[in-house]
Scaffold this active site. Structure first.
Site, PDB file in Angstrom:
ATOM      1  N   LYS A 243       0.775  -1.056   0.145  1.00 58.00           N
ATOM      2  CA  LYS A 243       0.001   0.046  -0.004  1.00 58.00           C
ATOM      3  C   LYS A 243       0.704   1.231   0.054  1.00 58.00           C
ATOM      4  CE  LYS A 243      -3.378   2.549   2.750  1.00 58.00           C
ATOM      5  NZ  LYS A 243      -4.348   2.540   4.118  1.00 58.00           N
ATOM      6  N   ASP A 248      -2.428  10.141   3.673  1.00 53.42           N
ATOM      7  CA  ASP A 248      -3.920   9.537   3.824  1.00 53.42           C
ATOM      8  C   ASP A 248      -4.430  10.737   4.814  1.00 53.42           C
ATOM      9  OD1 ASP A 248      -6.483   8.681   4.236  1.00 53.42           O
ATOM     10  OD2 ASP A 248      -5.408   6.723   5.491  1.00 53.42           O
ATOM     11  N   LYS A 255      -9.867  13.047   8.295  1.00 52.63           N
ATOM     12  CA  LYS A 255      -9.415  12.471   9.474  1.00 52.63           C
ATOM     13  C   LYS A 255      -9.327  13.719  10.510  1.00 52.63           C
ATOM     14  CE  LYS A 255      -6.436   8.662   8.272  1.00 52.63           C
ATOM     15  NZ  LYS A 255      -7.075   7.651   8.877  1.00 52.63           N
ATOM     16  N   ASP A 266       1.562   6.026   5.513  1.00 52.68           N
ATOM     17  CA  ASP A 266       0.553   5.242   5.018  1.00 52.68           C
ATOM     18  C   ASP A 266       1.467   4.971   3.741  1.00 52.68           C
ATOM     19  OD1 ASP A 266      -1.733   3.889   5.636  1.00 52.68           O
ATOM     20  OD2 ASP A 266      -2.856   5.512   4.419  1.00 52.68           O
ATOM     21  N   ASP A 325     -11.996   7.281   3.758  1.00 55.26           N
ATOM     22  CA  ASP A 325     -10.871   6.966   4.550  1.00 55.26           C
ATOM     23  C   ASP A 325     -10.264   5.231   4.454  1.00 55.26           C
ATOM     24  OD1 ASP A 325      -8.650   7.548   6.213  1.00 55.26           O
ATOM     25  OD2 ASP A 325      -9.736   7.714   8.008  1.00 55.26           O
ATOM     26  N   GLU A 327      -9.497   3.605   2.063  1.00 60.88           N
ATOM     27  CA  GLU A 327      -8.868   4.012   0.626  1.00 60.88           C
ATOM     28  C   GLU A 327      -7.937   3.022   0.298  1.00 60.88           C
ATOM     29  OE1 GLU A 327      -7.622   5.711   3.193  1.00 60.88           O
ATOM     30  OE2 GLU A 327      -5.595   5.106   2.800  1.00 60.88           O
ATOM     31  N   ARG A 329      -7.699  -0.373   0.935  1.00 67.83           N
ATOM     32  CA  ARG A 329      -8.320  -1.534   0.285  1.00 67.83           C
ATOM     33  C   ARG A 329      -8.695  -1.322  -1.126  1.00 67.83           C
ATOM     34  NH1 ARG A 329     -12.372  -2.049   5.283  1.00 67.83           N
ATOM     35  NH2 ARG A 329     -10.663  -0.918   6.064  1.00 67.83           N
TER      36      ARG A 329
HETATM   37  N1  BES Z   1      -4.224   4.375   6.857  1.00 63.94           N
HETATM   38  C1  BES Z   1      -5.318   4.061   7.650  1.00 63.94           C
HETATM   39  C2  BES Z   1      -5.209   3.201   8.395  1.00 63.94           C
HETATM   40  C3  BES Z   1      -4.077   3.312  10.027  1.00 63.94           C
HETATM   41  C4  BES Z   1      -4.753   3.981  10.967  1.00 63.94           C
HETATM   42  C5  BES Z   1      -2.822   3.339   9.959  1.00 63.94           C
HETATM   43  C6  BES Z   1      -4.246   4.442  12.216  1.00 63.94           C
HETATM   44  C7  BES Z   1      -2.143   3.492  11.029  1.00 63.94           C
HETATM   45  C8  BES Z   1      -2.683   3.994  12.092  1.00 63.94           C
HETATM   46  C9  BES Z   1      -6.528   3.644   6.856  1.00 63.94           C
HETATM   47  O1  BES Z   1      -6.617   4.132   5.510  1.00 63.94           O
HETATM   48  C10 BES Z   1      -7.815   4.013   7.508  1.00 63.94           C
HETATM   49  O2  BES Z   1      -7.901   5.144   7.663  1.00 63.94           O
HETATM   50  N2  BES Z   1      -8.515   3.241   7.836  1.00 63.94           N
HETATM   51  C11 BES Z   1      -9.770   3.288   8.569  1.00 63.94           C
HETATM   52  C12 BES Z   1     -10.661   2.419   8.204  1.00 63.94           C
HETATM   53  C13 BES Z   1     -12.159   2.740   8.564  1.00 63.94           C
HETATM   54  C14 BES Z   1     -12.673   3.964   8.276  1.00 63.94           C
HETATM   55  C15 BES Z   1     -13.100   1.741   8.092  1.00 63.94           C
HETATM   56  C16 BES Z   1      -9.569   3.134  10.198  1.00 63.94           C
HETATM   57  O3  BES Z   1      -8.957   2.199  10.505  1.00 63.94           O
HETATM   58  O4  BES Z   1      -9.944   3.940  11.119  1.00 63.94           O
HETATM   59 ZN    ZN Z   2      -4.672   4.677   4.738  1.00 66.81          ZN
HETATM   60 ZN    ZN Z   3      -7.618   5.935   5.474  1.00 69.86          ZN
END
Ligand code: BES
Ligand code: ZN
Ligand code: ZN
Length: 479
Positions: A243, A248, A255, A266, A325, A327, A329
């Site tokens: 990824k 992000d 966020k 990210d 968010d 994104e 996947r």
């Molecule tokens: N890049 C983030 C995941 C992440 C969060 C990595 C904190 C490291 C620390 C990912 O893109 C994301 O924002 N995921 C969301 C998914 C949710 C909205 C379903 C998450 O984990 O909150």
């Molecule tokens: Zn992300």
């Molecule tokens: Zn995200």
């Protein structure tokens, strides 16, 4: 830094060099050197773990760094990794440039020589590119390893893995406006014997890569799918996807601003794949590996993709965007299905900073491991147990598959906060067909924060988690 096997007669030089010697915990620590024994007794050194002393003996013109390993029956190679790393940090403070490391002699000299080279490289790594002055540049310029047998190749392997881990960390640590998809492409093209092809942003739509197209729509930096091929075996390849979200912000589902700067990390999955390609190439490994990095910013904007949008991925499946968010996947979906169709790999693997839920479940020292093939999962668990890169298997079962069903599309990009790491795994599973597949969620392990307790050799910022693990995994797939 120069890492070599200590050969021939070595002349002590108290100004230039220091000997690193390890001891197990005992009532009385005994070395072969009388003067040293004397002094260890004086300072009450008993070899307890974390006890590290610098001892200068001017009359015999030698410096020592004595390192306690703790109780012998509690010892593992991880004890050595930590002790060595701490000791190097102490030595660095003295300004002495040359270290002669004697091995503990427990795990076999080749294993210990390998770890010594690897840990030296990763411990002394600094991301100092943006410090204009007074940054603590390591004064250690040479590590000489003293041990029995032919240690050269083990040492070279450790050095390559350490340097490649740092190559990955260098990109991962880059500020988000400079560590761009184009910069990644440049770094990939600098790796010798790796063929790099790039699918540019304007091709996403016509190729049917709706995930990459959607997520990158409001990105200012040109998004790319960078493909790196290292072919040194006639067997079918394995494919590895990282990824690469350059930054992000969350997109329209933005966020909170506190801590958002960390989302430059990210791109750590893509960075890890870059490091693996570098390591395989430098080792001249007899493998066939394709690395893919979907790279883009995730930003809001008038032209951004939105919650409610439905995207069609490369394999024809559609996904409903619940939150912009989630994104990672969406871009991984296209890269995974492209790799499966284009290369028919014998196994496919992805590494992603995918979910906060994985961090909640496993913390900052263990990555989540999922997959559709238990044999492959077990292989990964076995390799991981010999590195510092810990992984723990999480389940993907029908309840999680149910959770991401959509009423308007085939699937949706979140199943809510419960079981967030597993539903993300269940999402990706839609894009690999029947290919044996492993998914690593490195959201917790890819970088360190000041507040999270960490291993010494991992340091600050990007950890390079996955470079060693996936390099060794790749090699093990071609034996
Ligand atoms: N890049 C983030 C995941 C992440 C969060 C990595 C904190 C490291 C620390 C990912 O893109 C994301 O924002 N995921 C969301 C998914 C949710 C909205 C379903 C998450 O984990 O909150
Ligand atoms: Zn992300
Ligand atoms: Zn995200």
């Amino acid at each position: 830094m120069n890492i070599e096997v200590l050969e021939g007669n070595w002349k002590s030089d108290a100004k230039r060099s220091i000997k690193l010697v390890t001891f197990f915990e005992q009532e009385q620590v005994n070395s072969e050197i009388t003067e040293l024994n004397h002094s260890l007794k004086e300072v009450d050194f008993k070899g307890k773990s974390n006890d590290i002393r610098i001892v200068s003996l001017p009359h015999i013109k030698e410096n020592f760094c004595v390192v306690g390993l703790g109780k012998r029956d509690k010892y593992s190679i991880e004890t050595y990794r930590r002790a060595l790393s701490q000791a190097l940090r102490e030595i660095k403070k003295t300004g002495i440039p040359s270290v002669i490391a004697t091995l503990p002699g427990i795990d076999g000299s080749d294993v210990e020589a390998f770890e010594t080279a690897y840990i030296s490289e990763t411990t002394l790594y600094e991301f100092s590119k943006y410090k204009s002055q007074n940054h603590e540049k390591s004064g250690i310029t040479e590590i000489l390893i003293s041990g029995n047998g032919d240690l050269k190749s083990a040492l070279r392997r450790g050095e390559i893995l350490g340097k490649s881990t740092n190559y990955a960390r260098d990109f991962a640590n880059m500020p988000p406006s400079e560590g761009t998809p184009s910069y990644f492409e440049k770094l990939a093209k600098e790796i010798k014997n790796v063929k790099v092809t790039v699918i540019e942003k304007d091709k996403f739509k016509e190729l049917g890569m709706g995930g990459l197209e959607g997520v990158s729509r409001a990105a200012k930096e040109p998004a790319k799918l960078v493909i790196m091929e290292y072919k040194n075996s006639s067997e079918k390849p394995i494919a590895m996807i990282g990824k690469g979200i350059i930054f992000d912000s969350g997109g329209i589902s933005i966020k909170p601003s506190a801590g958002m700067q960390e989302m430059k990390f990210d791109k750590c999955g893509a960075s890890a794949v870059l490091g693996v390609m570098k390591a395989l190439s430098e080792m001249n490994a007899k493998v066939n590996v394709i690395g893919l990095a979907p790279l883009t910013e995730n930003l809001p904007g008038g032209n951004a993709y939105k919650p409610g949008d439905i995207l069609r991925h490369y394999n024809g499946k559609t996904s409903e965007v619940i939150t912009t968010d989630a994104e990672g996947r969406l871009v991984m979906a296209d890269a995974l299905s492209y790799a499966v169709e284009k290369y028919s790999p014998k196994a496919i693997l992805d590494i992603s900073t995918l979910t906060g839920a994985c961090v909640t479940a496993l913390g900052n020292n263990i990555a989540g491991l999922m997959g559709n093939n238990q044999e492959l999962v077990n292989k990964m668990l076995g390799i991981s147990s010999r590195t510092w890169e810990k992984v723990w298997q999480l389940p993907i079962d029908d309840d999680f598959r149910e959770q991401i069903k959509s009423t308007v599309a085939d699937i949706k990009n979140t199943g809510g906060s419960q079981g967030g790491a597993e539903t993300a795994g269940a999402f990706l599973e839609n894009f690999i067909g029947t290919t044996p597949w492993l998914h690593l969620d490195i959201a917790g392990t890819a970088w360190t924060q000041e507040k999270t307790a960490k291993k010494e050799y991992v340091g600050k910022g990007a950890t390079g988690f996955g470079v060693r693990l996936l390099t060794e995994f790749s090699i093990s797939m071609f034996n």
